[in-house]
Design an enzyme around this catalytic site. Structure first.
Site, PDB file in Angstrom:
ATOM      1  N   ASP A   1      -7.626  -8.341   2.688  1.00  0.00           N
ATOM      2  CA  ASP A   1      -8.535  -9.096   2.163  1.00  0.00           C
ATOM      3  C   ASP A   1      -7.829 -10.619   2.147  1.00  0.00           C
ATOM      4  O   ASP A   1      -7.818 -11.165   0.999  1.00  0.00           O
ATOM      5  CB  ASP A   1      -8.879  -8.520   0.846  1.00  0.00           C
ATOM      6  CG  ASP A   1     -10.006  -9.608   0.156  1.00  0.00           C
ATOM      7  OD1 ASP A   1     -10.795 -10.173   0.942  1.00  0.00           O
ATOM      8  OD2 ASP A   1      -9.932  -9.663  -1.172  1.00  0.00           O
TER       9      ASP A   1
ATOM     10  N   GLU B   1      -2.315  -0.659  -1.260  1.00  0.00           N
ATOM     11  CA  GLU B   1      -3.318   0.277  -1.095  1.00  0.00           C
ATOM     12  C   GLU B   1      -3.137   1.165   0.223  1.00  0.00           C
ATOM     13  O   GLU B   1      -4.018   0.944   1.081  1.00  0.00           O
ATOM     14  CB  GLU B   1      -4.557  -0.556  -1.019  1.00  0.00           C
ATOM     15  CG  GLU B   1      -4.600  -1.426  -2.584  1.00  0.00           C
ATOM     16  CD  GLU B   1      -6.005  -1.710  -2.976  1.00  0.00           C
ATOM     17  OE1 GLU B   1      -6.817  -1.814  -2.022  1.00  0.00           O
ATOM     18  OE2 GLU B   1      -6.255  -1.778  -4.108  1.00  0.00           O
TER      19      GLU B   1
ATOM     20  N   TYR C   1     -10.666  -1.820 -10.295  1.00  0.00           N
ATOM     21  CA  TYR C   1     -11.812  -2.741 -10.385  1.00  0.00           C
ATOM     22  C   TYR C   1     -12.905  -2.292 -11.122  1.00  0.00           C
ATOM     23  O   TYR C   1     -14.066  -2.527 -10.730  1.00  0.00           O
ATOM     24  CB  TYR C   1     -11.887  -3.391  -9.128  1.00  0.00           C
ATOM     25  CG  TYR C   1     -10.754  -4.237  -8.760  1.00  0.00           C
ATOM     26  CD1 TYR C   1     -10.808  -5.622  -9.001  1.00  0.00           C
ATOM     27  CD2 TYR C   1      -9.850  -4.034  -7.736  1.00  0.00           C
ATOM     28  CE1 TYR C   1      -9.933  -6.675  -8.656  1.00  0.00           C
ATOM     29  CE2 TYR C   1      -8.722  -4.718  -7.319  1.00  0.00           C
ATOM     30  CZ  TYR C   1      -8.836  -5.908  -7.495  1.00  0.00           C
ATOM     31  OH  TYR C   1      -7.861  -6.862  -7.258  1.00  0.00           O
TER      32      TYR C   1
ATOM     33  N   GLU D   1      -3.566  -4.716 -10.318  1.00  0.00           N
ATOM     34  CA  GLU D   1      -4.754  -5.635  -9.946  1.00  0.00           C
ATOM     35  C   GLU D   1      -5.725  -5.162 -10.890  1.00  0.00           C
ATOM     36  O   GLU D   1      -5.989  -4.026 -10.961  1.00  0.00           O
ATOM     37  CB  GLU D   1      -5.054  -5.733  -8.370  1.00  0.00           C
ATOM     38  CG  GLU D   1      -4.109  -6.076  -7.348  1.00  0.00           C
ATOM     39  CD  GLU D   1      -4.611  -5.947  -6.152  1.00  0.00           C
ATOM     40  OE1 GLU D   1      -5.681  -5.911  -5.876  1.00  0.00           O
ATOM     41  OE2 GLU D   1      -3.699  -5.911  -5.230  1.00  0.00           O
TER      42      GLU D   1
END
Ligand code: GCB
Length: 606
Positions: free
Chosen positions: A189, A422, A476, A512
């Site tokens: 990303d 990840e 998230y 994160e």
């Protein structure tokens, strides 16, 4: 091994360098044009005579410097050329051409002759060009750079020729896509900024020279060092250690040594003490004459870990940190001193003590600044979003990890190595793959823990987390999971992270969490993409962090992200990723003040 290391470049009594930074001639091959330049031996031509030649600043990504999408979205080769005099004066020095970062694949020519090639975008490489250089004359430096990502690159990308989808329509053959249409989508990303991203130097070192220095120094004052030179016949070695006030505290004539310093001043992260630095000065002497000299800074500090915490110099270390990017307007991922300095100043203003070099090794300049400022860092390989675990990938990954540790091993600010961000580690074959990486890192460096940053996997399906010294998790809640349900975040985060901890009994950092906000977009009550929504997600997540910290379940937290940054185009990104607490031009959003209040308060308690 000691021989593989690239020393950082320095100027001193003996060593010097010419900077090749500045405007280079630049030629872009046709989009997806095959290997035209290599096929036609452009290295033997003068690129500055090409009718389509332009200039490109170095260092900088090339993507945002032009005016059209052809350059921004280019896939394939671009060519750089610089003509530069090399003074006759320096003819007795060995000349080494050094690139601090070229993304992704580079072929390098000097005076038309191929001298080296390099794979991977964010680590330095160098080549001895002493026999190619013409002294007292102009020399031509040519670099061909290819940014194409595939399943065998790191990071991985999906490269495919788009199916033409031809149809016979009323007797005519029509295709949905133009001839030669190609897609190259990175498995990550952020924008795949390409070109010569960091400094280029023509390094001048003596023919008998120091090649490597490795220093391990801990909080008890114990130290060990080892140094290598290309030739020690008839050479006397002199090693001196100096404290921060230039007092000599140790000396030897051996290439290896160990000792113990009484009252060593320790290197501490910000908030825990001063980041004291020492210098090891290595000299090579022949017949009383200084032949080479190199000064390496280092610090006395120890990193240890239990099943729940990380300790620096035996004191619990709680990371108040950031995921970041080397990203800015116009220059993309190109190194810029002003941007680096502003970023680190803002990090300090926020009360931060820590960051992760998401998702690639950052510039060498930044690593020295981390040492000087007392900012603790997790240094990460460029392996973001791994999906395939082939032997070839594994070999490249091991090479990158080795080069990264070699580059950064003497920085006291580096407290951990991150193997990947990840990865798809629910796949069975990932275990053997990651085992080789953990063994590689431990084999080179016994003094720092190894971690991996988990995202797609959970506590009950990850095949690799038990191999790590500590575990990093990205989560998230309130964004990718349960958008709009802010009151659920606290419990979800507590539950999720507690399960990792219960399963693996390792220290955990949440590396994160966060939400996008378009700066200036205000909604009360909050709606996704508003500054209020981002702020509330962060505040709710902090409630969970407080409870997790109290339980010794986490040993740190990092917001995603420090600042907004550019990405490729997808339906979930509006001119990039907006999870920054600062805008891309480094102005504070509402969330920055929330985070600053939290970090400054915590900071005072440590
Ligand atoms: C992640 C990735 C990071 C992304 C972020 C996001 O988990 O590690 O590279 O930018 O999520 O905003 O989606």
């Amino acid at each position: 091994s000691l021989a593989t290391c690239l020393l950082h470049v320095q100027k001193n009594e003996i060593r010097t360098f010419d900077s090749l930074d500045g405007l280079w001639t630049f030629v872009r091959e046709p989009h997806n044009g095959g290997d035209i330049g290599i096929g036609n031996q452009w290295n033997t031509l003068d690129l500055d005579k090409f009718s389509n030649a332009t200039v490109m600043p170095v260092p900088s990504a090339y993507n945002d410097i032009g005016t059209g999408s052809e350059l921004r979205d280019h896939i394939g080769w671009v060519w750089y050329e610089k003509k530069e005099f090399v003074p006759l004066r320096d003819r007795n020095m060995r000349h080494v051409l050094r690139f601090a970062s070229v993304n992704y694949f580079a072929v390098v020519y000097v005076n038309s002759e191929k001298v080296t090639s390099h794979t991977g975008g964010h680590l330095p490489f160098e080549v001895d060009v002493s026999s190619q250089i013409k002294f007292g004359a102009e020399n031509k430096f040519t670099v061909a750079v290819n940014n194409t990502l595939s399943w065998s690159t790191i990071p991985q990308g999906d490269f495919n020729y788009q199916k033409l989808a031809q149809r016979n329509i009323s007797g005519r053959i029509l295709s949905r896509l133009p001839d030669g249409a190609v897609k190259n989508v990175g498995n990550f990303d952020f924008f795949n900024y390409a070109g010569i991203l960091r400094t280029v130097q023509l390094v001048k070192i003596p023919s008998t020279h120091i090649q490597n220095i490795n220093i391990v120094a801990d909080h008890t004052g114990s130290f060990f060092f080892e140094t290598a030179a290309n030739n020690l016949d008839g050479i006397q070695v002199e090693v001196k250690m100096f404290d921060g006030d230039s007092n000599q505290v140790y000396t030897t004539n051996q290439t290896k040594g160990e000792g113990k310093l009484e009252n060593a001043k320790l290197w501490w992260p910000r908030g825990m003490g001063d980041p004291n630095l020492y210098t090891l000065e290595v000299s090579l002497i022949s017949d009383g004459e200084l032949i080479d000299i190199y000064r390496e800074t280092f610090g006395f500090r120890t990193v240890t870990w239990s099943d729940s915490q990380i300790f620096i110099n035996s004191k619990p270390f709680y990371c108040l940190g950031f995921g970041m990017h080397e990203d800015f307007e116009l220059i993309g991922r190109g190194f810029n001193q002003a941007v680096m300095t502003k970023d680190l100043n803002l990090l300090e203003w926020m009360g931060g003590n820590c960051y992760r070099t998401t998702h690639y090794p950052y510039s060498e300049e930044r690593m020295f600044e981390n040492d000087r400022r007392g900012i603790a860092v997790i240094v990460e390989t460029p392996a973001v979003g791994l999906k395939g675990f082939s032997k070839a990938n594994n070999n490249l990954h091991i090479k990158m990890l080795t080069d990264m540790i070699d580059r950064d091993k003497n920085h006291p600010s580096v407290f951990a190595w991150s193997l990947a961000n990840e990865p798809q580690t629910a796949k069975k074959e990932s275990r053997a793959y990651f085992k080789t990486l953990v063994d590689t890192a431990h084999g080179i460096d016994r003094t720092r823990p190894v971690t991996t940053v988990y995202g797609p996997t959970n506590f009950d399906n990850d095949e690799t987390a038990d191999l790590m010294d500590f575990i990093c998790v990205n989560r998230y809640y309130g964004w990718y999971i349960d958008m709009g349900y802010i009151p659920w975040i606290n419990q979800s985060v507590y539950w999720d992270i507690s399960l990792w901890r219960e399963t693996f009994h390792k220290p955990i950092i949440v590396t994160e969490y966060g939400a996008d906000s378009i700066p200036g977009l205000n909604q009360e009550p909050s709606v996704d993409f508003s500054e209020q929504y981002q702020n509330e997600v962060i505040q709710e997540t902090h409630h969970a962090f407080d409870a997790l910290h109290k339980d010794h379940t986490i040993t740190g937290e990092m917001i995603w992200n420090f600042a907004d940054f550019m990405t490729g185009m997808t339906t979930t990104r509006a001119v990039g990723n907006h999870k920054g607490v600062f805008t891309r031009s480094r102005q504070a959003k509402i969330a920055a003040y929330t985070l600053r209040n939290r970090y400054l308060k915590r900071f005072d308690q440590t």
